[in-house]
Scaffold this active site. Sequence first.
Site, PDB file in Angstrom:
ATOM      1  N   GLY A  46     119.713  30.266  10.260  1.00 20.10           N
ATOM      2  CA  GLY A  46     118.260  30.389  10.359  1.00 20.10           C
ATOM      3  C   GLY A  46     117.594  29.200   9.686  1.00 20.10           C
ATOM      4  CD  GLN A  87     114.717  26.434   5.423  1.00 18.29           C
ATOM      5  OE1 GLN A  87     114.694  27.202   6.367  1.00 18.29           O
ATOM      6  NE2 GLN A  87     115.772  26.287   4.653  1.00 18.29           N
ATOM      7  CB  CYS A 107     118.656  29.169   1.428  1.00 14.76           C
ATOM      8  SG  CYS A 107     117.175  28.382   2.077  1.00 14.76           S
ATOM      9  CG  HIS A 166     116.359  33.967   3.797  1.00 13.48           C
ATOM     10  ND1 HIS A 166     117.256  33.855   2.764  1.00 13.48           N
ATOM     11  CD2 HIS A 166     116.036  32.689   4.154  1.00 13.48           C
ATOM     12  CE1 HIS A 166     117.451  32.564   2.501  1.00 13.48           C
ATOM     13  NE2 HIS A 166     116.721  31.840   3.336  1.00 13.48           N
ATOM     14  CD  GLU A 167     115.371  31.537   7.801  1.00 11.71           C
ATOM     15  OE1 GLU A 167     114.600  30.600   7.518  1.00 11.71           O
ATOM     16  OE2 GLU A 167     116.570  31.542   7.480  1.00 11.71           O
ATOM     17  CG  HIS A 170     112.160  29.547   3.971  1.00 17.59           C
ATOM     18  ND1 HIS A 170     112.398  28.753   2.872  1.00 17.59           N
ATOM     19  CD2 HIS A 170     113.370  29.986   4.377  1.00 17.59           C
ATOM     20  CE1 HIS A 170     113.702  28.711   2.630  1.00 17.59           C
ATOM     21  NE2 HIS A 170     114.320  29.454   3.533  1.00 17.59           N
TER      22      HIS A 170
HETATM   23 NI    NI Z   1     116.388  29.775   3.654  1.00 12.31          NI
END
Ligand code: NI
Length: 172
Positions: free
Chosen positions: A46, A51, A94, A136-137, A140
Amino acid sequence: MAIRPILTAPDPRLKAVSKSVDSVDAATRRLIDDMVESMYEADGIGLAAVQVGVAQRIIVMDLDQKDGKQNPRAFINPLITWRSEEVARFEEGCLSVPEIWEEVERSANIKAEFLDREGHKQLLEADGLLATCLQHEMDHLEGVLFIDHLSKLKRSIALRKLQKAKRLKETG
Ligand code: NI
């Protein structure tokens, strides 16, 4: 398509709160394609746009990479509309927090809505790895990393490890 470098903590750009995508157009799809390629190149499952330094609410994911087959999915402007009280713990890693894996507790089941690569609204019910990965994503997009969910002690140990690894790489 192009591979974009993935930012690693403690890069301040990872703390940005991502902006909603106004219209899903060719530029959005180009970014998605780059993100997918960058994710595969880094052996990830992912990746959020922030990012790769683009603070837009876009996530790509592929949880069924088997036998060299690829099934990438894109989630644009994702929103969690319901979450279970029941929680689940998974060991998370991650691409922006290399070499660190820790258990994180999250909602076991979620319902979400998002736009797909074509800009069509989709609804999703998720459990297991998909529920964890999506949460989790989506963190971000708020500038939150999984290590932010750890105890203060575990988090500072993780951050020290990251900084040390970064220094080694720079002096390499
Ligand atoms: Ni991550």
